[in-house]
Design a protein around this motif. Structure first.
Motif, mmCIF file in Angstrom:
data_model
loop_
_atom_site.group_PDB
_atom_site.id
_atom_site.type_symbol
_atom_site.label_atom_id
_atom_site.label_comp_id
_atom_site.label_asym_id
_atom_site.label_seq_id
_atom_site.Cartn_x
_atom_site.Cartn_y
_atom_site.Cartn_z
ATOM 1 N N THR A 18 19.544 3.189 5.527
ATOM 2 C CA THR A 18 20.703 3.616 4.740
ATOM 3 C C THR A 18 20.266 3.926 3.307
ATOM 4 N N ALA A 19 21.082 4.686 2.613
ATOM 5 C CA ALA A 19 20.813 4.983 1.205
ATOM 6 C C ALA A 19 20.741 3.687 0.403
ATOM 7 N N GLU A 20 21.585 2.720 0.758
ATOM 8 C CA GLU A 20 21.576 1.436 0.058
ATOM 9 C C GLU A 20 20.244 0.711 0.234
ATOM 10 N N GLU A 21 19.663 0.817 1.432
ATOM 11 C CA GLU A 21 18.355 0.194 1.656
ATOM 12 C C GLU A 21 17.275 0.862 0.798
ATOM 13 N N TYR A 22 17.347 2.178 0.687
ATOM 14 C CA TYR A 22 16.374 2.889 -0.162
ATOM 15 C C TYR A 22 16.501 2.456 -1.617
ATOM 16 N N VAL A 23 17.732 2.392 -2.117
ATOM 17 C CA VAL A 23 17.949 2.012 -3.516
ATOM 18 C C VAL A 23 17.468 0.576 -3.758
ATOM 19 N N ALA A 24 17.842 -0.341 -2.871
ATOM 20 C CA ALA A 24 17.374 -1.727 -2.998
ATOM 21 C C ALA A 24 15.851 -1.780 -2.900
ATOM 22 N N GLY A 25 15.276 -0.968 -2.008
ATOM 23 C CA GLY A 25 13.825 -0.904 -1.883
ATOM 24 C C GLY A 25 13.169 -0.387 -3.145
ATOM 25 N N GLY A 26 13.785 0.608 -3.789
ATOM 26 C CA GLY A 26 13.254 1.118 -5.050
ATOM 27 C C GLY A 26 13.257 0.050 -6.128
ATOM 28 N N GLN A 27 14.302 -0.786 -6.139
ATOM 29 C CA GLN A 27 14.373 -1.881 -7.114
ATOM 30 C C GLN A 27 13.285 -2.927 -6.834
ATOM 31 N N SER A 28 13.107 -3.281 -5.565
ATOM 32 C CA SER A 28 12.059 -4.242 -5.195
ATOM 33 C C SER A 28 10.677 -3.682 -5.490
ATOM 34 N N LEU A 29 10.497 -2.399 -5.202
ATOM 35 C CA LEU A 29 9.210 -1.749 -5.458
ATOM 36 C C LEU A 29 8.904 -1.739 -6.954
ATOM 37 N N THR A 30 9.903 -1.467 -7.765
ATOM 38 C CA THR A 30 9.715 -1.482 -9.218
ATOM 39 C C THR A 30 9.237 -2.854 -9.683
ATOM 40 N N ALA A 31 9.845 -3.903 -9.182
ATOM 41 C CA ALA A 31 9.438 -5.267 -9.557
ATOM 42 C C ALA A 31 8.012 -5.543 -9.081
ATOM 43 N N LYS A 32 7.681 -5.107 -7.880
ATOM 44 C CA LYS A 32 6.333 -5.318 -7.336
ATOM 45 C C LYS A 32 5.295 -4.599 -8.194
ATOM 46 N N VAL A 33 5.582 -3.355 -8.573
ATOM 47 C CA VAL A 33 4.652 -2.571 -9.385
ATOM 48 C C VAL A 33 4.473 -3.212 -10.762
ATOM 49 N N LYS A 34 5.553 -3.693 -11.350
ATOM 50 C CA LYS A 34 5.440 -4.365 -12.651
ATOM 51 C C LYS A 34 4.567 -5.612 -12.555
ATOM 52 N N VAL A 62 6.848 17.099 -4.925
ATOM 53 C CA VAL A 62 5.530 16.529 -4.688
ATOM 54 C C VAL A 62 4.684 16.753 -5.933
ATOM 55 N N GLY A 63 3.941 15.723 -6.328
ATOM 56 C CA GLY A 63 3.059 15.802 -7.488
ATOM 57 C C GLY A 63 3.331 14.674 -8.449
ATOM 58 N N PRO A 64 2.696 14.703 -9.626
ATOM 59 C CA PRO A 64 2.903 13.644 -10.618
ATOM 60 C C PRO A 64 4.327 13.702 -11.167
ATOM 61 N N GLN A 65 4.880 12.538 -11.445
ATOM 62 C CA GLN A 65 6.248 12.426 -11.958
ATOM 63 C C GLN A 65 6.205 12.039 -13.432
ATOM 64 N N GLU A 66 7.275 12.341 -14.132
ATOM 65 C CA GLU A 66 7.371 11.903 -15.529
ATOM 66 C C GLU A 66 7.642 10.406 -15.614
ATOM 67 N N ARG A 67 8.304 9.856 -14.611
ATOM 68 C CA ARG A 67 8.645 8.431 -14.565
ATOM 69 C C ARG A 67 7.366 7.582 -14.583
ATOM 70 N N THR A 68 7.428 6.495 -15.305
ATOM 71 C CA THR A 68 6.410 5.455 -15.219
ATOM 72 C C THR A 68 7.127 4.150 -14.937
ATOM 73 N N ILE A 69 6.391 3.206 -14.393
ATOM 74 C CA ILE A 69 6.915 1.855 -14.181
ATOM 75 C C ILE A 69 5.982 0.950 -14.963
ATOM 76 N N GLY A 70 6.418 0.536 -16.132
ATOM 77 C CA GLY A 70 5.505 -0.139 -17.050
ATOM 78 C C GLY A 70 4.426 0.865 -17.432
ATOM 79 N N ASP A 71 3.167 0.494 -17.257
ATOM 80 C CA ASP A 71 2.061 1.418 -17.529
ATOM 81 C C ASP A 71 1.619 2.195 -16.295
#
Length: 188
Positions: free
Chosen positions: A102-118, A144-153
């Motif tokens: 579900t879209a909700e799972e993706y969004v929650a996954g993005g939040q968890s992934l952000t914490a993991k990357v930090k 596809v390609g590099p994004q402007e977004r960073t997660i921390g460094d």
């Protein structure tokens, strides 16, 4: 390219029993690149090895792009750490197809992934699948390609999905894009 022998394929019942199973990440602090799949497929969940489905082009493309000196098979995923590489997923639970999420799972996954990357601080986060990235991070125009977004460094790169179902990309064109990321991760 020769590949090490595979383990016996799981039965249909073993695959179905793997539904919703979690697969441990292959991670360490300070990796060069943390590859991020959409979610584990049933073959991955049944074997415990990322990108394990025959026909998935992740392992051949990783080698063709120069990330690994030889073609690894999924059972050798632990060797990635010696190359400064790791694997995680946007959504942890295993499904037969990504469209079961579900879209909700993706969004929650993005939040968890952000914490993991930090916490892990890889040089690059490489999400394999532009649609998954768009939904998980709310970036509907990402390409596809590099994004402007960073997660921390940590810098972010979106790669094509290596699933055999992604006919828009060949192994060769995927290897070119993975190679662009490898060169960036190597500082060139």
């Amino acid at each position: 390219m020769t590949r090490a022998p595979r383990s016996p394929r799981p039965t249909r019942a073993e695959l179905e029993a793997a539904r919703d199973r979690l697969v441990p990440d292959v991670v360490a602090d300070g990796l060069r690149v943390l590859f991020c799949g959409i979610n584990p497929g049933l073959m991955t969940a049944a074997t415990g090895h990322h990108f394990a489905r025959p026909g998935n082009r992740f392992w051949p493309v990783l080698h063709l792009s120069g990330f690994t000196p030889r073609l690894l098979n999924p059972a050798e995923q632990g060797e990635l750490l010696s190359y400064g590489l790791g694997i995680t997923n946007v959504v942890a639970r295993a499904t037969a197809r990504a469209d079961e999420l579900t879209a909700e799972e993706y969004v929650a996954g993005g939040q968890s992934l952000t914490a993991k990357v930090k916490r892990l601080r890889p040089g690059w986060l490489a999400v394999v699948g532009v649609t998954a990235y768009r939904v998980a991070f709310g970036d509907r125009t990402a390409q596809v390609g590099p994004q402007e977004r960073t997660i921390g460094d940590t810098r972010v790169w979106v790669l094509p999905n290596p699933s055999g179902l992604n006919a828009h990309w060949t192994a060769a064109t995927m290897a070119e894009e993975f190679g662009r990321l490898r060169r960036a991760a190597d500082g060139g």
